[in-house]
Scaffold this motif. Sequence first.
Motif, PDB file in Angstrom:
ATOM      1  N   LEU A 285      45.471  44.528  61.861  1.00 28.41           N
ATOM      2  CA  LEU A 285      46.281  43.935  60.799  1.00 28.41           C
ATOM      3  C   LEU A 285      45.646  42.639  60.302  1.00 28.41           C
ATOM      4  O   LEU A 285      45.536  42.411  59.090  1.00 28.41           O
ATOM      5  N   LEU A 286      45.220  41.774  61.223  1.00 29.84           N
ATOM      6  CA  LEU A 286      44.589  40.518  60.833  1.00 29.84           C
ATOM      7  C   LEU A 286      43.253  40.759  60.144  1.00 29.84           C
ATOM      8  O   LEU A 286      42.909  40.083  59.170  1.00 29.84           O
ATOM      9  N   PHE A 287      42.505  41.714  60.651  1.00 31.16           N
ATOM     10  CA  PHE A 287      41.216  42.052  60.032  1.00 31.16           C
ATOM     11  C   PHE A 287      41.429  42.520  58.596  1.00 31.16           C
ATOM     12  O   PHE A 287      40.747  42.077  57.666  1.00 31.16           O
ATOM     13  N   THR A 288      42.407  43.398  58.410  1.00 31.61           N
ATOM     14  CA  THR A 288      42.708  43.911  57.078  1.00 31.61           C
ATOM     15  C   THR A 288      43.218  42.806  56.162  1.00 31.61           C
ATOM     16  O   THR A 288      42.890  42.766  54.975  1.00 31.61           O
ATOM     17  N   THR A 289      44.008  41.904  56.705  1.00 35.46           N
ATOM     18  CA  THR A 289      44.528  40.788  55.916  1.00 35.46           C
ATOM     19  C   THR A 289      43.383  39.934  55.366  1.00 35.46           C
ATOM     20  O   THR A 289      43.359  39.600  54.175  1.00 35.46           O
ATOM     21  N   GLY A 290      42.433  39.588  56.226  1.00 35.85           N
ATOM     22  CA  GLY A 290      41.282  38.813  55.775  1.00 35.85           C
ATOM     23  C   GLY A 290      40.480  39.542  54.719  1.00 35.85           C
ATOM     24  O   GLY A 290      40.037  38.951  53.726  1.00 35.85           O
ATOM     25  N   LEU A 291      40.319  40.843  54.909  1.00 39.69           N
ATOM     26  CA  LEU A 291      39.566  41.640  53.949  1.00 39.69           C
ATOM     27  C   LEU A 291      40.272  41.689  52.597  1.00 39.69           C
ATOM     28  O   LEU A 291      39.645  41.552  51.540  1.00 39.69           O
ATOM     29  N   LEU A 292      41.590  41.850  52.615  1.00 39.46           N
ATOM     30  CA  LEU A 292      42.349  41.930  51.369  1.00 39.46           C
ATOM     31  C   LEU A 292      42.338  40.609  50.604  1.00 39.46           C
ATOM     32  O   LEU A 292      42.399  40.591  49.377  1.00 39.46           O
ATOM     33  N   VAL A 293      42.283  39.497  51.343  1.00 42.27           N
ATOM     34  CA  VAL A 293      42.220  38.196  50.676  1.00 42.27           C
ATOM     35  C   VAL A 293      40.915  38.064  49.900  1.00 42.27           C
ATOM     36  O   VAL A 293      40.900  37.620  48.741  1.00 42.27           O
ATOM     37  N   THR A 294      39.802  38.447  50.513  1.00 39.18           N
ATOM     38  CA  THR A 294      38.500  38.295  49.862  1.00 39.18           C
ATOM     39  C   THR A 294      38.295  39.300  48.740  1.00 39.18           C
ATOM     40  O   THR A 294      37.445  39.086  47.876  1.00 39.18           O
ATOM     41  N   THR A 295      39.040  40.385  48.725  1.00 38.65           N
ATOM     42  CA  THR A 295      38.921  41.372  47.644  1.00 38.65           C
ATOM     43  C   THR A 295      40.018  41.171  46.602  1.00 38.65           C
ATOM     44  O   THR A 295      40.230  42.023  45.744  1.00 38.65           O
ATOM     45  N   ASP A 296      40.735  40.026  46.695  1.00 38.17           N
ATOM     46  CA  ASP A 296      41.769  39.648  45.716  1.00 38.17           C
ATOM     47  C   ASP A 296      42.928  40.635  45.641  1.00 38.17           C
ATOM     48  O   ASP A 296      43.581  40.748  44.604  1.00 38.17           O
ATOM     49  N   LYS A 297      43.177  41.335  46.738  1.00 33.17           N
ATOM     50  CA  LYS A 297      44.325  42.241  46.766  1.00 33.17           C
ATOM     51  C   LYS A 297      45.506  41.599  47.501  1.00 33.17           C
ATOM     52  O   LYS A 297      46.594  42.164  47.554  1.00 33.17           O
ATOM     53  N   LEU A 298      45.258  40.434  48.085  1.00 31.02           N
ATOM     54  CA  LEU A 298      46.324  39.622  48.672  1.00 31.02           C
ATOM     55  C   LEU A 298      46.135  38.227  48.089  1.00 31.02           C
ATOM     56  O   LEU A 298      45.185  37.528  48.413  1.00 31.02           O
ATOM     57  N   HIS A 299      47.018  37.849  47.199  1.00 29.80           N
ATOM     58  CA  HIS A 299      46.811  36.643  46.398  1.00 29.80           C
ATOM     59  C   HIS A 299      47.355  35.391  47.088  1.00 29.80           C
ATOM     60  O   HIS A 299      48.325  34.783  46.651  1.00 29.80           O
ATOM     61  N   THR A 300      46.707  35.032  48.188  1.00 30.54           N
ATOM     62  CA  THR A 300      47.032  33.810  48.925  1.00 30.54           C
ATOM     63  C   THR A 300      45.725  33.203  49.392  1.00 30.54           C
ATOM     64  O   THR A 300      44.838  33.939  49.862  1.00 30.54           O
ATOM     65  N   PRO A 301      45.553  31.883  49.255  1.00 38.34           N
ATOM     66  CA  PRO A 301      44.297  31.261  49.706  1.00 38.34           C
ATOM     67  C   PRO A 301      44.005  31.571  51.167  1.00 38.34           C
ATOM     68  O   PRO A 301      44.913  31.577  52.001  1.00 38.34           O
ATOM     69  N   LEU A 302      42.754  31.824  51.463  1.00 35.64           N
ATOM     70  CA  LEU A 302      42.366  32.201  52.821  1.00 35.64           C
ATOM     71  C   LEU A 302      42.739  31.114  53.829  1.00 35.64           C
ATOM     72  O   LEU A 302      43.199  31.421  54.927  1.00 35.64           O
ATOM     73  N   TRP A 303      42.558  29.841  53.469  1.00 34.05           N
ATOM     74  CA  TRP A 303      42.854  28.756  54.401  1.00 34.05           C
ATOM     75  C   TRP A 303      44.340  28.738  54.762  1.00 34.05           C
ATOM     76  O   TRP A 303      44.708  28.488  55.915  1.00 34.05           O
ATOM     77  N   LEU A 304      45.187  29.029  53.765  1.00 35.34           N
ATOM     78  CA  LEU A 304      46.629  29.041  54.012  1.00 35.34           C
ATOM     79  C   LEU A 304      47.020  30.224  54.892  1.00 35.34           C
ATOM     80  O   LEU A 304      47.866  30.096  55.785  1.00 35.34           O
ATOM     81  N   VAL A 305      46.403  31.367  54.643  1.00 34.73           N
ATOM     82  CA  VAL A 305      46.655  32.547  55.471  1.00 34.73           C
ATOM     83  C   VAL A 305      46.298  32.248  56.931  1.00 34.73           C
ATOM     84  O   VAL A 305      47.070  32.551  57.849  1.00 34.73           O
ATOM     85  N   CYS A 306      45.148  31.623  57.151  1.00 34.38           N
ATOM     86  CA  CYS A 306      44.700  31.306  58.512  1.00 34.38           C
ATOM     87  C   CYS A 306      45.659  30.342  59.204  1.00 34.38           C
ATOM     88  O   CYS A 306      45.998  30.528  60.379  1.00 34.38           O
TER      89      CYS A 306
END
Length: 237
Positions: free
Chosen positions: A46-67
């Motif tokens: 789930l976490l791996f997919t979340t990071g991947l979706l952030v970088t492919t702009d399919k999850l519109h939240t800044p990566l730093w905030l997600v982390c």
Amino acid sequence: MNTLALGPSWLDPDHLIGQFGLLGVLVIVFAESGLLIGFFLPGDSLLFTTGLLVTTDKLHTPLWLVCVLVALAAIIGDQVGYLFGRKVGPSLFKRPDSRLFKQENVEKAHEFFEKYGPKSLILARFVPVVRTFTPIIAGVSRMNYRSFITFNIIGGVLWGVGVTLLGAGLGQIEFVRKNIEAMLVLIVLISVVPIAIEFLRARSKAKKEAAAHGEGRDQIAGGGSPAPGQRGRHAKR
């Protein structure tokens, strides 16, 4: 993005994120980190997919905030697990098995905690099932709270931020984006490796102990009769 479901469709990381977004990710991380019912949830993939979706702009939240949010959810989840363990105490080991609770999971986490001590809170983050029960066992064992907080924070950051950044970093590689199903399978397999290693070690240890006990019984059984040379010396005296 369509990913390969590694279990029931409702546990597929892509499906979960698509249905519940980042909030769903945080709830799952929290539950898997310290609630008894969270051990079956797909934390690593789930976490791996979340990071991947952030970088492919399919999850519109800044990566730093997600982390930051993922790390907080993991740390707070362990905190709840610790407090639950302190309150429930030894009665947890007497709780009967049910569909969502297996006594062997508690015993496995207890052995893991006893073997590695406080640092188990860091190591267990990367071991499915064990990471759910280890903070609870720390509470049952009444581990020093300051030590618990320290290792809890370190483990939560290393696991939550580390796996998310891994997905984000690899997500920028075209080969990974085109083979996300294989990557998720690989993540799950890697996360299972520690369990497999511990299982093989435990089985090897059990075999050695059984063999040692067998030799001990043989020596005791033959201990009543002195060796031939000893009989001769006794006779001369």
